[in-house]
Design a protein around this motif. Structure first.
Motif, PDB file in Angstrom:
ATOM      1  N   PHE A   1       0.861  -1.265  -0.199  1.00 54.48           N
ATOM      2  CA  PHE A   1      -0.015  -0.096   0.280  1.00 54.48           C
ATOM      3  C   PHE A   1       0.852   1.199   0.001  1.00 54.48           C
ATOM      4  O   PHE A   1       0.451   2.085  -0.715  1.00 54.48           O
ATOM      5  CB  PHE A   1      -0.931  -0.104   1.230  1.00 54.48           C
ATOM      6  CG  PHE A   1      -1.756  -1.265   1.442  1.00 54.48           C
ATOM      7  CD1 PHE A   1      -2.797  -1.327   0.214  1.00 54.48           C
ATOM      8  CD2 PHE A   1      -1.518  -2.379   1.957  1.00 54.48           C
ATOM      9  CE1 PHE A   1      -3.552  -2.757   0.522  1.00 54.48           C
ATOM     10  CE2 PHE A   1      -2.272  -3.546   2.258  1.00 54.48           C
ATOM     11  CZ  PHE A   1      -3.346  -3.639   1.332  1.00 54.48           C
ATOM     12  N   CYS A   2       1.893   1.225   0.789  1.00 57.54           N
ATOM     13  CA  CYS A   2       2.679   2.627   0.895  1.00 57.54           C
ATOM     14  C   CYS A   2       4.270   2.291   0.409  1.00 57.54           C
ATOM     15  O   CYS A   2       4.876   3.264   0.359  1.00 57.54           O
ATOM     16  CB  CYS A   2       2.880   3.055   2.374  1.00 57.54           C
ATOM     17  SG  CYS A   2       3.767   1.656   3.193  1.00 57.54           S
ATOM     18  N   GLN A   3       4.586   0.907  -0.226  1.00 57.36           N
ATOM     19  CA  GLN A   3       5.787   0.915  -0.826  1.00 57.36           C
ATOM     20  C   GLN A   3       6.924   1.013  -0.112  1.00 57.36           C
ATOM     21  O   GLN A   3       7.971   1.285  -0.155  1.00 57.36           O
ATOM     22  CB  GLN A   3       5.917   1.684  -2.229  1.00 57.36           C
ATOM     23  CG  GLN A   3       4.713   1.208  -3.136  1.00 57.36           C
ATOM     24  CD  GLN A   3       4.947   0.018  -3.770  1.00 57.36           C
ATOM     25  OE1 GLN A   3       5.589  -0.639  -4.057  1.00 57.36           O
ATOM     26  NE2 GLN A   3       3.341  -0.569  -3.638  1.00 57.36           N
ATOM     27  N   ARG A   4       6.750   0.905   1.339  1.00 51.49           N
ATOM     28  CA  ARG A   4       7.781   0.982   2.274  1.00 51.49           C
ATOM     29  C   ARG A   4       8.089  -0.316   2.934  1.00 51.49           C
ATOM     30  O   ARG A   4       7.047  -1.352   3.128  1.00 51.49           O
ATOM     31  CB  ARG A   4       7.355   2.007   3.469  1.00 51.49           C
ATOM     32  CG  ARG A   4       7.448   3.418   2.756  1.00 51.49           C
ATOM     33  CD  ARG A   4       7.033   4.502   3.884  1.00 51.49           C
ATOM     34  NE  ARG A   4       6.874   5.580   3.430  1.00 51.49           N
ATOM     35  CZ  ARG A   4       6.413   7.005   4.085  1.00 51.49           C
ATOM     36  NH1 ARG A   4       6.361   6.615   5.333  1.00 51.49           N
ATOM     37  NH2 ARG A   4       6.316   8.023   3.478  1.00 51.49           N
ATOM     38  N   PRO A   5       9.319  -0.626   3.525  1.00 50.29           N
ATOM     39  CA  PRO A   5       9.365  -1.913   4.422  1.00 50.29           C
ATOM     40  C   PRO A   5       8.508  -1.918   5.514  1.00 50.29           C
ATOM     41  O   PRO A   5       7.996  -0.828   6.268  1.00 50.29           O
ATOM     42  CB  PRO A   5      10.875  -1.828   4.773  1.00 50.29           C
ATOM     43  CG  PRO A   5      11.474  -0.846   3.770  1.00 50.29           C
ATOM     44  CD  PRO A   5      10.423   0.130   3.476  1.00 50.29           C
TER      45      PRO A   5
END
Length: 312
Positions: A263-267
């Motif tokens: 959803f946020c493209q973060r780890p």
């Protein structure tokens, strides 16, 4: 023995009048209207309200003494002679009253019988008039039937099953509903039209096949009245429900992004967030969605089974 009578109020006794005597036998006489009958009626009905201001002295011993009065009112109450039985009297007030009621009822019965006889006579006249009118119309209808039936007359089919009796034909015509619009075609025009139809020898068109739709009950299924939500006990349930983005979240979870949040493209900072999201879409949620999809497919398949308009 009564030695004093005081009377005031009824009839001619507007002022107090007192009769006193010390005799065992007394004769009271006077002109008509002077109060003789009123005096005797007081002695006969001393307890009536109209004699409230009247009295006798000394008072009677009701157990041993009684006043007997024989006047016109007493005769009317006790003796009754019926007009239908001259010379025969009913004795006692109760019998006289009953006899009067019987005579009144008999008189009313005679009146009712006369009225009934009048009504019977009127009914007979009405029936005679109706029978005469009915016969006139029956003969006229039969005359018309005779004119348009037999041989090669094209209107004969209109009288099918009605040619055996005048009564049958009359009852059929009387039972027909009156046309709402005025008839404009003449007999000759009707005959010409029927002749053309007979010559055309048309072919009967088969009935249209009835359309059946087997999935109609799906439209009223209670499932479509419910709001499908996920597990309310999940930490993310309130957020997803308030944003109304459960479909977006569910699609996102289907992507395998390994350690990157879809959803946020973060780890991932919290390994449990994906588990919480997945717990929102629990077994009940998946079952409800699957049920809707199944019913939707059934509904679509039923629509596909309906023949195209060109089929008809």
């Amino acid at each position: 023995m009564i030695n004093k009578i005081s009377i005031k109020g009824p009839a001619s006794y507007k002022n107090m009048a007192v009769f006193e005597t010390d005799k065992n036998i007394n004769l009271i006489y006077g002109l008509n209207g002077s109060g003789k009958s009123t005096l005797s009626e007081f002695l006969r009905k001393r307890t009536d309200n109209e004699y409230a201001e009247c009295s006798i002295s000394p008072l009677l011993d009701e157990d041993t003494e009684e006043i007997l009065v024989y006047n016109e009112n007493y005769v009317n109450d006790v003796f009754y002679s019926s007009d239908t039985q001259k010379g025969i009297f009913s004795l006692s007030k109760e019998n006289a009253g009953a006899r009067k009621r019987i005579d009144a009822a008999n008189a009313a019965l005679q009146v009712a019988n006369r009225d009934f006889q009048k009504q019977e006579l009127l009914q007979e006249k009405e029936l005679e008039a109706w029978t005469s009118t009915k016969s006139i119309f029956a003969n006229r209808f039969w005359q018309i039937k005779t004119q348009y039936t037999g041989g090669d007359r094209v209107l004969e089919y209109c009288f099918t099953g009605l040619k055996s009796s005048k009564e049958l034909l009359l009852n059929h015509i009387v039972g027909l509903a009156k046309p709402s619009n005025k008839l404009v075609d003449s007999i000759d025009q009707l005959k010409e039209e029927i002749q053309r139809l007979n010559e055309a020898k048309g072919t009967q068109i088969p009935l249209i096949q009835e359309i059946t739709f087997s999935a109609g009950d799906i439209e009223i299924d209670s499932l479509f009245k419910e709001v499908i939500t996920g597990n309310a006990n999940s930490r993310v349930a309130k957020l997803i429900d308030s944003l109304h983005n459960s479909d977006w979240v569910k699609v996102g979870l289907s992507f395998d992004t390994k350690d990157i949040c879809p959803f946020c493209q973060r780890p991932y900072l919290d390994d449990d967030i994906i588990a919480e999201l997945r717990s929102y879409f629990n077994e009940d949620y998946e079952k409800a969605v699957a049920d809707i999809e199944s019913k939707g497919k059934t509904y679509k398949d039923s629509i596909d089974l309906i023949p195209d308009i060109d089929f008809y």
